[in-house]
Design a protein around this motif. Structure first.
Motif, PDB file in Angstrom:
ATOM      1  N   THR A 426       5.104  15.779  12.042  1.00 36.68           N
ATOM      2  CA  THR A 426       4.342  15.697  11.348  1.00 36.68           C
ATOM      3  C   THR A 426       3.547  14.181  11.360  1.00 36.68           C
ATOM      4  OG1 THR A 426       5.689  14.776   9.554  1.00 36.68           O
ATOM      5  CG2 THR A 426       5.210  17.147   9.490  1.00 36.68           C
ATOM      6  N   VAL A 427       2.269  13.908  10.844  1.00 37.06           N
ATOM      7  CA  VAL A 427       1.800  12.576  10.712  1.00 37.06           C
ATOM      8  C   VAL A 427       1.547  12.246   9.392  1.00 37.06           C
ATOM      9  CG1 VAL A 427      -0.057  11.368  11.253  1.00 37.06           C
ATOM     10  CG2 VAL A 427       0.901  12.634  13.178  1.00 37.06           C
ATOM     11  N   LYS A 428       2.039  11.179   9.091  1.00 40.12           N
ATOM     12  CA  LYS A 428       1.689  10.764   7.559  1.00 40.12           C
ATOM     13  C   LYS A 428       0.937   9.501   7.502  1.00 40.12           C
ATOM     14  CE  LYS A 428       6.142  12.526   5.767  1.00 40.12           C
ATOM     15  NZ  LYS A 428       5.402  13.760   4.745  1.00 40.12           N
ATOM     16  N   VAL A 429       0.178   9.276   6.455  1.00 37.19           N
ATOM     17  CA  VAL A 429      -0.603   7.978   6.134  1.00 37.19           C
ATOM     18  C   VAL A 429      -0.203   7.498   4.915  1.00 37.19           C
ATOM     19  CG1 VAL A 429      -3.051   7.008   5.872  1.00 37.19           C
ATOM     20  CG2 VAL A 429      -2.555   8.766   7.452  1.00 37.19           C
ATOM     21  N   TRP A 430       0.456   6.159   4.762  1.00 36.65           N
ATOM     22  CA  TRP A 430       0.719   5.604   3.647  1.00 36.65           C
ATOM     23  C   TRP A 430      -0.011   4.553   3.160  1.00 36.65           C
ATOM     24  CZ3 TRP A 430       6.096   7.296   2.934  1.00 36.65           C
ATOM     25  CH2 TRP A 430       6.833   7.894   3.817  1.00 36.65           C
ATOM     26  N   ASN A 431      -0.571   4.882   1.960  1.00 37.20           N
ATOM     27  CA  ASN A 431      -1.155   3.496   1.386  1.00 37.20           C
ATOM     28  C   ASN A 431      -0.403   2.420   0.765  1.00 37.20           C
ATOM     29  OD1 ASN A 431      -3.947   4.742   1.314  1.00 37.20           O
ATOM     30  ND2 ASN A 431      -3.639   5.479  -0.513  1.00 37.20           N
ATOM     31  N   LEU A 432      -0.903   1.146   1.305  1.00 35.25           N
ATOM     32  CA  LEU A 432      -0.349  -0.131   0.974  1.00 35.25           C
ATOM     33  C   LEU A 432      -0.811  -0.745  -0.390  1.00 35.25           C
ATOM     34  CD1 LEU A 432       0.189  -1.821   4.154  1.00 35.25           C
ATOM     35  CD2 LEU A 432       1.729  -0.380   3.072  1.00 35.25           C
ATOM     36  N   PRO A 433      -0.122  -1.212  -1.339  1.00 37.42           N
ATOM     37  CA  PRO A 433      -0.567  -1.878  -2.716  1.00 37.42           C
ATOM     38  C   PRO A 433      -1.570  -3.351  -2.309  1.00 37.42           C
ATOM     39  CG  PRO A 433       1.700  -2.284  -2.425  1.00 37.42           C
ATOM     40  CD  PRO A 433       1.458  -1.230  -1.164  1.00 37.42           C
ATOM     41  N   ALA A 434      -2.497  -3.505  -3.049  1.00 34.45           N
ATOM     42  CA  ALA A 434      -3.363  -5.005  -2.655  1.00 34.45           C
ATOM     43  C   ALA A 434      -2.533  -6.074  -2.677  1.00 34.45           C
ATOM     44  CB  ALA A 434      -4.499  -4.857  -3.835  1.00 34.45           C
ATOM     45  N   ASP A 435      -1.416  -5.991  -3.665  1.00 33.50           N
ATOM     46  CA  ASP A 435      -0.759  -7.228  -3.637  1.00 33.50           C
ATOM     47  C   ASP A 435       0.690  -6.830  -3.186  1.00 33.50           C
ATOM     48  OD1 ASP A 435       0.442  -9.616  -3.994  1.00 33.50           O
ATOM     49  OD2 ASP A 435       0.384  -9.552  -6.259  1.00 33.50           O
ATOM     50  N   LEU A 436       1.151  -7.509  -1.985  1.00 30.99           N
ATOM     51  CA  LEU A 436       2.422  -7.153  -1.382  1.00 30.99           C
ATOM     52  C   LEU A 436       3.432  -7.914  -1.909  1.00 30.99           C
ATOM     53  CD1 LEU A 436       1.337  -5.843   2.097  1.00 30.99           C
ATOM     54  CD2 LEU A 436       2.664  -4.614   0.235  1.00 30.99           C
ATOM     55  N   SER A 437       3.121  -9.048  -2.439  1.00 31.84           N
ATOM     56  CA  SER A 437       4.287 -10.203  -2.960  1.00 31.84           C
ATOM     57  C   SER A 437       5.263  -9.443  -3.667  1.00 31.84           C
ATOM     58  CB  SER A 437       3.440 -11.293  -3.610  1.00 31.84           C
ATOM     59  OG  SER A 437       3.012 -10.797  -4.836  1.00 31.84           O
TER      60      SER A 437
END
Length: 903
Positions: A426-437
């Motif tokens: 499988t291939v997965k796409v993961w969203n990142l939060p706007a603030d990674l701190s």
């Protein structure tokens, strides 16, 4: 496709290397605290602490592993012991062996140390004996027997006047030896496992998880301190320093222990993060520790803050990427669950813990301070580097795959998502939060926004397009696929790229064109059109799997790396491989170009990491400067010849290292009046190195019949006026003189035939009668037997061995120096192993090394005289033509007389 105004890359040069330098064994730090000495197989490497570079390395000639070594207290002498039972004393700064001697031990030496005066050396053997050596007078002073089993530690009493030695062996006791009587004074016994000697001898520690404090006067234990872990090293804290910030509140004796437990919760005594050595650096108030993973860490006292970390051995390098501002760091995935971040300037390393199984792939976001990783533990992680301190921490993680995650890629426009490919197909796409701190120990938990069953077999590689709208995947099912990253979060299939005969290892988008590059286990790299999914070009050149492919030079060139250990640079427009870099000895898994496109980094299964610098512009500038300099020197040379300043002209021509130019000067000298005297005077005034070059040039000139007389004239001067002892000191003198003999013999035979022919014509000219002439003409004339020219060559009539081949080829007059080199051999190639394994299994194939077939290169001299060698003249043929023309001018009766004379 290509920008015609863009300068193509042509070459890369090694900028720096990160190599294994420590694979276990003893570690010692110099007294000035500038260098770390450590063993690595048959070598002792010297690591400079300030730069992290290996500046010296000593190695036994017999290639036997070094079992122990010792550096003298004055940092001058290094003594090593090998399995060949030899002791060697080294000038380690020059990497030269001063002397060697037999160790006398019947089995290898396990430990050794110097006393404080650097005159006595103690060696403890696996045979249970201890021997003391006077390294100044070079003899054995003591042979101490009585230890049980391997003597793994020896140490002199710091008060040299006492003449005492401590030793520890497998019987768990510490023996105190009196060197005056060569007797064991006492045995300190309280441990039930191997124990370690401290820097001061009134305490000891052991692997039975206790430390014991001893009173040497009464030879009794004063106190036993349980430490609840196997202790590998003990250091006393300095008495006059403040350690209150680490809990030291009294002025009593305190000591530091190093052991196997990482934390209070850790139960595994064989933890790879456990410590095996503990060393004190009193001048800089630091501690040095060595981990079971062969890492060396320096801590600053009294706060125990980590100052530097050096990685001694990394095993296989599975991926590597540039990181940080101006690509100042690299992040490396090795055959372990830890990530390593190296600072390129100092080679200092941060070790990142988080994954619980082998990390397989890495990718870096556009700005270079944020990167992602994936591992066999079925998880993905996002890491962030602090721009000021350079510290790296994990800010996000996600676990949703059902099998090992073999590939990961980051969004290109901004840090908004990552995509991963797994062994679960499988291939997965993961969203990142706007603030990674992150705050404290908390980190963001990632969930996939889209999951797609992409392939029928393992997904080996994924890549995101420069505009973040497309995703490419390459699989073990021999196909690559193009996917649409729609705004609604779904993944849509756009097309399939078919054509590879084996699994696809890597996919990469062009930064400027609608083109996708793929590399495969079939040994090829292909370019595909994103519009109609057709194959545009195929690049063939690797002898094994092509593991990585990246675009450079704004998409006009490609870099590929393979299982053959090679890195190749390709120009797309011409389909040509312009450079092959013999980078490594095993599979090159890691390949990454810098954001400025001025360097690249490679990582291999041979545990080496290499940073390469693009030297194209430098080489072009140097070549242009060299050409301009040669033009000026050629003009100066012409002026000197015009002014008849032959000595300066000859010296200038030799400095150009052009045999043809030097020959021009020699010919000019030989054309003037009294040329022999002038040539002799000029040649003898040259420097020794210039005469050496002149001898080398003569070998080249002598291979051509047109220039052989000039060569022999110079040789006559050198051989007549220089003693043989001086000539034999020249580099390659013997081979040069041996190369002169067969061609000189050939020239001599040719001139002999020419003289014979000329004498025959002279004889016929004087003895034959012209038709119709009076019979009295020529009756009283004597034949003029004077040769037309005196022999010029003088050689030894005794033919050397091996000259039979020259005699056989005497009829061949193409003596242009183009005989085949007998040392030249055909390329040797070996079969490549079967690479039909997925990217998630690459770390498990460390034992299956690919031996590169390497072509045997011919060592030959390349001279600018080659153009003359190609313009051969068949002198014998000219002589025969001259003779034939003379015969045509004779009357018939004279021809009959010639035939009668010949019969």
């Amino acid at each position: 496709m290509a920008n015609t105004n863009l300068q193509f890359k042509t070459n890369y040069a090694v900028s720096s290397k990160i190599e294994p330098f420590y694979k276990g064994g003893k570690v010692q730090i110099s007294k000035d605290e500038k260098y770390i000495f450590c063993t690595c197989g048959s070598r002792v490497n010297v690591l400079e602490i300030s730069t992290g570079k290996i500046i010296h390395s000593v190695e036994h000639d017999d290639q036997e592993d070094i079992t122990s070594f010792a550096l003298s207290c004055d940092d001058e002498m290094l003594v090593t012991a090998s399995r060949a039972l030899l002791l060697k004393q080294w000038d380690w700064r020059q990497a030269q062996c001063a002397r060697s001697w037999r160790a006398i031990h019947t089995v290898p030496v396990a430990s050794m140390t110097f006393d404080s005066t650097s005159t006595l050396l103690a060696t403890g053997g696996c045979d249970g004996t201890i021997k003391l050596w006077d390294v100044v007078k070079q003899y054995c002073t003591h042979n101490l027997k009585g230890s049980s089993g391997v003597v793994h530690l020896v140490q002199f009493h710091p008060d040299i006047d006492r003449l005492q030695l401590f030793s520890s062996s497998l019987d768990c006791g510490i023996r105190l030896w009196d060197l005056r009587s060569s007797q064991c004074v006492c045995v300190l016994q309280s441990h039930f496992s191997a124990c370690h000697l401290p820097q001061l001898q009134h305490r000891r520690s052991g692997r039975d998880k206790i430390c014991t404090v001893w009173d040497l006067k009464s030879q009794k234990a004063k106190r036993t301190v349980p430490v609840y872990e196997a202790v590998e090293g003990v250091v006393l804290l300095p008495e006059n320093e403040d350690f209150s910030q680490v809990g030291v509140k009294s002025k009593d004796l305190h000591f530091i222990t190093a052991g196997s437990k990482v934390s209070e919760e850790e139960e595994d005594d064989d933890n790879p993060r456990g410590l095996t050595y503990l060393l004190h650096l009193p001048a800089s108030s630091r501690l040095a520790t060595v981990t079971a993973e062969h890492n060396i860490l320096l801590y600053q006292l009294p706060g125990f803050t980590t100052q530097q970390q050096f990685v001694g051995y990394s095993d296989e390098v599975l991926d590597v990427k540039f990181l940080g501002k101006d690509d100042s760091h690299i992040v490396v995935a090795t055959n372990s669950s830890q990530l390593k971040v190296f600072e390129l300037l100092t080679n200092s390393c941060q070790i990142l813990y988080g994954h619980t199984d082998t990390v397989l792939s890495l990718d870096v976001f556009r700005k270079g301070s944020l990167f992602a990783s994936c591992a066999k533990d079925r998880s993905v992680r996002v890491w962030q580097m602090d721009s000021d301190s350079g510290e790296v921490c994990c800010v996000a993680q996600g676990s949703s795959h059902t099998n090992a995650v073999g590939s990961i890629t980051c969004s290109r426009m901004k840090a908004s998502f990552i995509a991963s490919g797994s062994q679960d197909c499988t291939v997965k796409v993961w969203n990142l939060p706007a603030d990674l701190s992150t705050t404290g120990a908390d980190m963001h938990q990632l969930t996939p926004r889209a999951t797609e069953k992409a392939h029928d077999k393992d997904v080996n590689s994924v890549a995101v397009s420069p505009n973040d709208k497309l995703l490419a995947s390459g699989s073990q099912d021999r196909t690559a696929k193009l996917w649409s990253l729609a705004g609604d979060g779904n993944i849509g299939l756009l097309g399939v790229f078919r054509g590879h005969r084996r699994g696809v290892w890597a996919v990469c988008f062009s930064p400027v064109d609608q083109v996708l590059a793929t590399s495969s286990a079939d040994g090829t790299t292909k370019l595909w059109s994103l519009q109609d999914f057709s194959c545009l070009k195929t690049f063939e050149g690797h002898d094994a799997s092509v593991l990585k492919v990246v675009f450079v030079s704004r998409g006009t060139q490609l870099l590929t790396s393979g299982s053959d250990g090679l890195v190749k640079l390709w120009t797309i427009k011409t389909n040509e491989c312009v450079k092959t870099l013999d980078a490594h000895q095993d599979k090159v898994w890691g390949l990454h170009g810098s954001r400025k496109d001025d360097k690249m980094v490679t990582g291999s299964a041979d545990s080496n990491i290499t940073v390469w610098l693009d030297v194209t512009e430098v080489e072009l500038a140097e070549e242009q400067a060299k050409q301009e300099d040669q033009i000026l020197k050629q003009q100066e040379l012409s002026n000197l010849l015009h002014e008849k300043k032959y000595l300066k002209a000859l010296g200038l021509a030799i400095s150009l290292d052009q045999p043809h130019t030097v020959l021009t000067v020699i010919k000019a000298i030989r054309q003037v009046e009294d040329s022999s005297e002038l040539l002799e005077k000029t040649v003898l005034k040259l420097r020794v190195d210039q005469k050496e070059s002149l001898l080398r040039y003569c070998v080249v000139w002598n291979t051509n019949a047109r220039n052989c007389q000039d060569a022999q004239a110079v040789l006559q001067v050198l051989l007549t006026h220089l003693p043989p002892e001086e000539l034999l000191q020249y580099e390659g003198a013997r081979s040069h003189l041996e190369g002169l003999i067969p061609f000189t013999e050939r020239h001599m035979q040719r001139i002999g035939k020419l003289l014979q022919a000329s004498m025959f014509l002279n004889y016929m000219w004087q003895k034959m009668r012209v038709a119709g002439a009076p019979s009295s003409v020529g009756q009283d004339e004597e034949m003029d037997t004077t040769p037309l020219a005196q022999p010029f060559f003088t050689i030894d009539k005794e033919k050397p061995k091996g000259s039979g081949d020259e005699e056989k080829r005497d009829g061949d007059d193409s003596e242009g120096g183009e005989d085949e080199d007998p040392n030249c051999s055909a390329d040797e190639e070996e079969e490549e192993e079967d690479d039909e394994v997925s990217v998630t299994k690459k770390a498990s194939t460390s034992a299956e090394r690919v031996e590169n077939g390497k072509s045997t290169k011919t060592n030959g001299n390349h001279h600018s005289e080659s153009e003359e060698s190609s313009e051969e003249e068949d002198v014998e043929e000219e002589n025969e033509q001259t003779t034939a023309q003379g015969m045509k001018r004779l009357p018939v009766s004279s021809t009959q007389q010639c035939q009668a004379f010949a019969s």
